[in-house]
Scaffold this motif. Structure first.
Motif: not given
Length: 374
Positions: A131-160
């Motif tokens: 399963t490593f190949g599939y996991a590595n592919t998914y996590l590499t791409i997701y981690t490259a988008g960490t900026f968007f994930a953190l900002m989307a979740t974190g800043m949403n709290s301030f909107l609310i």
């Protein structure tokens, strides 16, 4: 439903509903698109089970990443709301701007750290040779988008926290809808595109988070009637950072600890069979379908409680807490009931493999007994 709410004067029950329902829906949709990923991945011809197990290993690591967004978002937004309740809007703006800066720094540090450690993390969290190949592919791409994930979740709290619960819901839902639309196109190669499999699922997820992030961040940088980010206020302030960490660390730990527990269990289950890891990965996603609406309710109530605390309205605080407890109990009880009445149908959404369903059904039923008390 209104986009703005008077946190200090609107009737409590109606205010609770107006803030909680959009936040809960946003959390539900957020979980839904990650579950849709799993449904499509589990039905990839020939490799569905292994790909599902690989992506399931990434689940707790992704949650661990998001815990840092919770630390800042759920740490800074109540402080901002308290300053607003006290009538100190200038100070509230400094809290917001410093929180944005913290998320910016964290996203850079975490992206670098997780990309360097991803192979070790995947093996620690239960990846196998198959399963490593599939996991590595998914996590590499997701981690490259960490900026968007953190900002989307974190800043949403301030909107609310400013009462813009409808806008907060819209940012999450637009990102989720884009993800759901892109999933089958990229995974299976529709509309003449090549079939990307697990890579397509990861790209669709990052694209959805990029959309949600852009909407939330752009709102705070434009001139608006609420509190917004200004560059002078983005200068690091140690006293503000300490207060954010003091409030946010418990929330961050509450998000991170379950992912660490799941990682340990995955590492034990991988010794049994990849099916056990896949089944537990599905349970981990399904239980978030129950926990996240409850978390959304709490997230919606936290700035409301903080605002009225800052305004010295103890009577309103008690009413808000009472309704929050009642609604949370209803959500968790409903989750347990569904897990007991429809476990086969729920697990069957992800894969038609009877062996996977046979492992997953008793796991789902037993673990759902803890929903109400957790």
């Amino acid at each position: 439903m209104r986009k703005t709410n008077d946190l200090g004067r609107d009737p409590v029950f109606r205010l609770v509903c107006r803030l909680a329902i959009p936040t809960m829906l946003a959390q539900l949709v957020s979980v839904l698109y990650s579950i849709v990923d799993r449904i499509y991945i589990g039905n990839i011809q020939g490799i569905g089970d292994l790909a599902l197990a690989g992506v399931g290993v990434c689940g707790p690591i992704v949650t661990l990443l998001s815990s840092f967004a919770s630390l800042v978002g759920l740490g800074g937004s109540p402080i901002m709301a308290m300053r607003m309740g006290e009538g100190r809007d200038r100070e509230a703006g400094r809290v917001l701007s410093n929180s944005f800066l913290m998320l910016l720094i964290l996203s850079g540090v975490l992206t670098t750290l997780f990309l360097l450690l991803k192979e070790h993390l995947l093996m620690w969290f239960g990846a196998s040779d198959a399963t490593f190949g599939y996991a590595n592919t998914y996590l590499t791409i997701y981690t490259a988008g960490t900026f968007f994930a953190l900002m989307a979740t974190g800043m949403n709290s301030f909107l609310i926290a400013q009462g813009f619960s409808g806008l907060g819901m819209a940012t999450v839902m637009l990102g989720a809808v884009l993800n759901i639309v892109l999933d089958p196109i990229l995974i299976f190669g529709l509309l003449g595109l090549p079939a990307l499999g697990v890579t397509g699922a990861a790209v669709a997820t990052v694209a959805g988070q990029m959309t949600a992030c852009s909407l939330a961040v752009l709102y705070f940088f434009r001139t608006n009637p609420g509190i917004h980010i200004t560059f002078p206020d983005m200068r690091p302030d140690r006293s503000i950072a300490k207060r954010i960490y003091a409030v946010g660390v418990p929330s961050g730990l509450m998000t991170a600890m379950p992912s660490l527990l799941v990682g340990i269990l995955n590492a034990l289950l991988v010794e049994l069979h990849a099916l056990a890891v896949a089944a537990f990965g599905l349970y981990f996603k399904l239980q978030t379908f129950v926990y996240m609406p409850a978390n959304g309710l709490i997230q919606g109530m936290r700035p409301l409680i903080s605002y009225n605390y800052g305004a010295g309205r103890q009577d309103r605080m008690r009413h808000i807490i009472r309704w929050s407890l009642i609604l949370t109990a209803v959500i968790m009880a409903a989750g347990t009931l569904l897990a007991w009445l429809l476990p086969t149908q729920i697990m069957g959404l992800f894969d038609a493999d009877r062996a996977l369903i046979a492992v997953g059904v008793p796991m789902l039923r037993i673990t759902s007994l803890g929903f109400l008390v957790s």
